[in-house]
Design a protein around this motif. Structure first.
Motif, PDB file in Angstrom:
ATOM      1  N   ALA A   1      38.611  50.396  30.086  1.00 34.16           N
ATOM      2  CA  ALA A   1      38.378  51.822  30.307  1.00 34.16           C
ATOM      3  C   ALA A   1      37.428  52.061  31.486  1.00 34.16           C
ATOM      4  CB  ALA A   1      37.802  52.465  29.055  1.00 34.16           C
ATOM      5  N   SER A   2      36.854  50.994  32.013  1.00 34.36           N
ATOM      6  CA  SER A   2      35.917  51.111  33.133  1.00 34.36           C
ATOM      7  C   SER A   2      36.632  51.673  34.358  1.00 34.36           C
ATOM      8  CB  SER A   2      35.334  49.731  33.458  1.00 34.36           C
ATOM      9  OG  SER A   2      34.690  49.738  34.700  1.00 34.36           O
ATOM     10  N   SER A   3      35.906  52.472  35.137  1.00 34.64           N
ATOM     11  CA  SER A   3      36.494  53.056  36.347  1.00 34.64           C
ATOM     12  C   SER A   3      36.789  51.986  37.409  1.00 34.64           C
ATOM     13  CB  SER A   3      35.562  54.114  36.924  1.00 34.64           C
ATOM     14  OG  SER A   3      34.333  53.528  37.306  1.00 34.64           O
ATOM     15  N   THR A   4      36.184  50.821  37.265  1.00 35.44           N
ATOM     16  CA  THR A   4      36.387  49.748  38.241  1.00 35.44           C
ATOM     17  C   THR A   4      37.384  48.692  37.773  1.00 35.44           C
ATOM     18  OG1 THR A   4      34.505  48.523  37.343  1.00 35.44           O
ATOM     19  CG2 THR A   4      34.063  50.016  39.187  1.00 35.44           C
TER      20      THR A   4
ATOM     21  N   THR B   1      31.820  40.144  40.151  1.00 30.46           N
ATOM     22  CA  THR B   1      32.510  41.427  39.966  1.00 30.46           C
ATOM     23  C   THR B   1      33.360  41.434  38.705  1.00 30.46           C
ATOM     24  OG1 THR B   1      34.462  40.848  41.272  1.00 30.46           O
ATOM     25  CG2 THR B   1      32.630  41.877  42.440  1.00 30.46           C
ATOM     26  N   PHE B   2      33.677  40.256  38.165  1.00 32.62           N
ATOM     27  CA  PHE B   2      34.507  40.195  36.966  1.00 32.62           C
ATOM     28  C   PHE B   2      33.721  40.425  35.689  1.00 32.62           C
ATOM     29  CE2 PHE B   2      37.377  37.220  39.543  1.00 32.62           C
ATOM     30  CZ  PHE B   2      38.094  38.287  40.038  1.00 32.62           C
ATOM     31  N   GLN B   3      32.398  40.606  35.800  1.00 25.02           N
ATOM     32  CA  GLN B   3      31.616  40.932  34.618  1.00 25.02           C
ATOM     33  C   GLN B   3      32.144  42.234  34.053  1.00 25.02           C
ATOM     34  OE1 GLN B   3      27.649  41.112  36.189  1.00 25.02           O
ATOM     35  NE2 GLN B   3      27.371  38.914  36.088  1.00 25.02           N
ATOM     36  N   ASP B   4      32.143  42.348  32.779  1.00 27.47           N
ATOM     37  CA  ASP B   4      32.613  43.558  32.109  1.00 27.47           C
ATOM     38  C   ASP B   4      34.126  43.750  32.280  1.00 27.47           C
ATOM     39  OD1 ASP B   4      32.129  45.839  30.516  1.00 27.47           O
ATOM     40  OD2 ASP B   4      32.060  47.136  32.277  1.00 27.47           O
ATOM     41  N   MET B   5      34.831  42.666  32.535  1.00 30.05           N
ATOM     42  CA  MET B   5      36.279  42.756  32.724  1.00 30.05           C
ATOM     43  C   MET B   5      36.992  43.110  31.421  1.00 30.05           C
ATOM     44  SD  MET B   5      38.390  42.308  35.284  1.00 30.05           S
ATOM     45  CE  MET B   5      40.069  41.937  35.652  1.00 30.05           C
ATOM     46  N   ASP B   6      36.334  42.889  30.296  1.00 31.66           N
ATOM     47  CA  ASP B   6      36.969  43.205  29.019  1.00 31.66           C
ATOM     48  C   ASP B   6      36.973  44.707  28.722  1.00 31.66           C
ATOM     49  OD1 ASP B   6      34.210  43.187  28.785  1.00 31.66           O
ATOM     50  OD2 ASP B   6      34.209  42.437  26.726  1.00 31.66           O
ATOM     51  N   ASN B   7      36.326  45.488  29.580  1.00 31.37           N
ATOM     52  CA  ASN B   7      36.289  46.940  29.409  1.00 31.37           C
ATOM     53  C   ASN B   7      37.381  47.579  30.268  1.00 31.37           C
ATOM     54  OD1 ASN B   7      35.718  49.631  29.107  1.00 31.37           O
ATOM     55  ND2 ASN B   7      33.667  49.529  29.992  1.00 31.37           N
TER      56      ASN B   7
ATOM     57  N   GLY C   1      29.686  49.353  42.680  1.00 33.15           N
ATOM     58  CA  GLY C   1      30.785  49.916  43.459  1.00 33.15           C
ATOM     59  C   GLY C   1      30.941  49.213  44.797  1.00 33.15           C
ATOM     60  N   VAL C   2      29.828  48.953  45.453  1.00 37.37           N
ATOM     61  CA  VAL C   2      29.871  48.239  46.733  1.00 37.37           C
ATOM     62  C   VAL C   2      30.343  46.804  46.521  1.00 37.37           C
ATOM     63  CG1 VAL C   2      28.471  47.345  48.646  1.00 37.37           C
ATOM     64  CG2 VAL C   2      28.122  49.673  47.831  1.00 37.37           C
ATOM     65  N   ARG C   3      29.788  46.139  45.509  1.00 38.41           N
ATOM     66  CA  ARG C   3      30.180  44.741  45.249  1.00 38.41           C
ATOM     67  C   ARG C   3      31.684  44.613  45.031  1.00 38.41           C
ATOM     68  NH1 ARG C   3      26.038  44.352  41.440  1.00 38.41           N
ATOM     69  NH2 ARG C   3      27.623  44.323  39.816  1.00 38.41           N
ATOM     70  N   ILE C   4      32.246  45.517  44.267  1.00 42.31           N
ATOM     71  CA  ILE C   4      33.679  45.433  43.965  1.00 42.31           C
ATOM     72  C   ILE C   4      34.515  45.692  45.217  1.00 42.31           C
ATOM     73  CG2 ILE C   4      35.551  46.543  42.682  1.00 42.31           C
ATOM     74  CD1 ILE C   4      33.446  46.862  40.386  1.00 42.31           C
ATOM     75  N   LEU C   5      34.135  46.683  46.007  1.00 42.78           N
ATOM     76  CA  LEU C   5      34.881  46.958  47.232  1.00 42.78           C
ATOM     77  C   LEU C   5      34.745  45.815  48.242  1.00 42.78           C
ATOM     78  CD1 LEU C   5      34.187  50.767  47.622  1.00 42.78           C
ATOM     79  CD2 LEU C   5      36.406  49.677  47.174  1.00 42.78           C
ATOM     80  N   VAL C   6      33.554  45.245  48.363  1.00 47.48           N
ATOM     81  CA  VAL C   6      33.366  44.101  49.265  1.00 47.48           C
ATOM     82  C   VAL C   6      34.179  42.914  48.763  1.00 47.48           C
ATOM     83  CG1 VAL C   6      31.687  42.424  50.145  1.00 47.48           C
ATOM     84  CG2 VAL C   6      31.147  44.857  50.166  1.00 47.48           C
ATOM     85  N   ALA C   7      34.155  42.657  47.450  1.00 45.43           N
ATOM     86  CA  ALA C   7      34.942  41.560  46.882  1.00 45.43           C
ATOM     87  C   ALA C   7      36.431  41.777  47.142  1.00 45.43           C
ATOM     88  CB  ALA C   7      34.676  41.431  45.377  1.00 45.43           C
TER      89      ALA C   7
END
Length: 136
Positions: A100-103, A92-98, A55-61
């Protein structure tokens, strides 16, 4: 390696700052560069660039991508720092194929900003070809 203690308050403040940065136009950002300086310096601290909390990584990115958008006419950081920023953003782009992810929505916003300011050109200039391959 010491990481900061993550609290809801920290996440809330990062989200609040991200929302504010996203509302600033590029022209306003260039005029307000002096006001952005504290945030620009804070985000390149090791504790933010190496934070394990997604969550922090995505907001910082997201904040960093908005800072790049606002300071596109100047180099906001040294080449070495930019490489570290790009590593964080690509991570932060890991799991970008999901989708449904909240991020997912925030990741998509970061990707859109990167495309808008043509950061891939900066990445090539900095020799970050491997990071570009990781994105795709």
């Amino acid at each position: 390696m010491k990481h900061m203690k993550i609290t809801w308050k920290v996440l809330f403040k990062l989200d609040e700052l991200d929302a504010l940065l996203s509302e600033v136009s590029q022209l306003e950002g260039e005029k307000l560069i002096w006001a952005l300086k504290p945030a620009m310096l804070a985000f390149i601290q090791h504790k933010f660039l190496e934070e394990p909390c997604e969550g922090v990584r995505i907001l910082v990115a997201s904040c960093l991508s908005n800072i790049m958008r606002l300071t596109i006419s100047i180099a906001p950081y040294t080449d070495d720092v930019m490489r570290r920023v790009f590593r964080l953003i690509v991570k932060t782009f890991q799991d970008m194929d999901n989708s449904a992810s909240s991020t997912f929505g925030k990741k998509l916003e970061v990707l859109e900003i990167m495309a808008m300011v043509r950061t891939y050109e900066i990445m090539f200039d900095l020799g970050c070809d491997n990071l570009i391959h990781q994105m795709f």
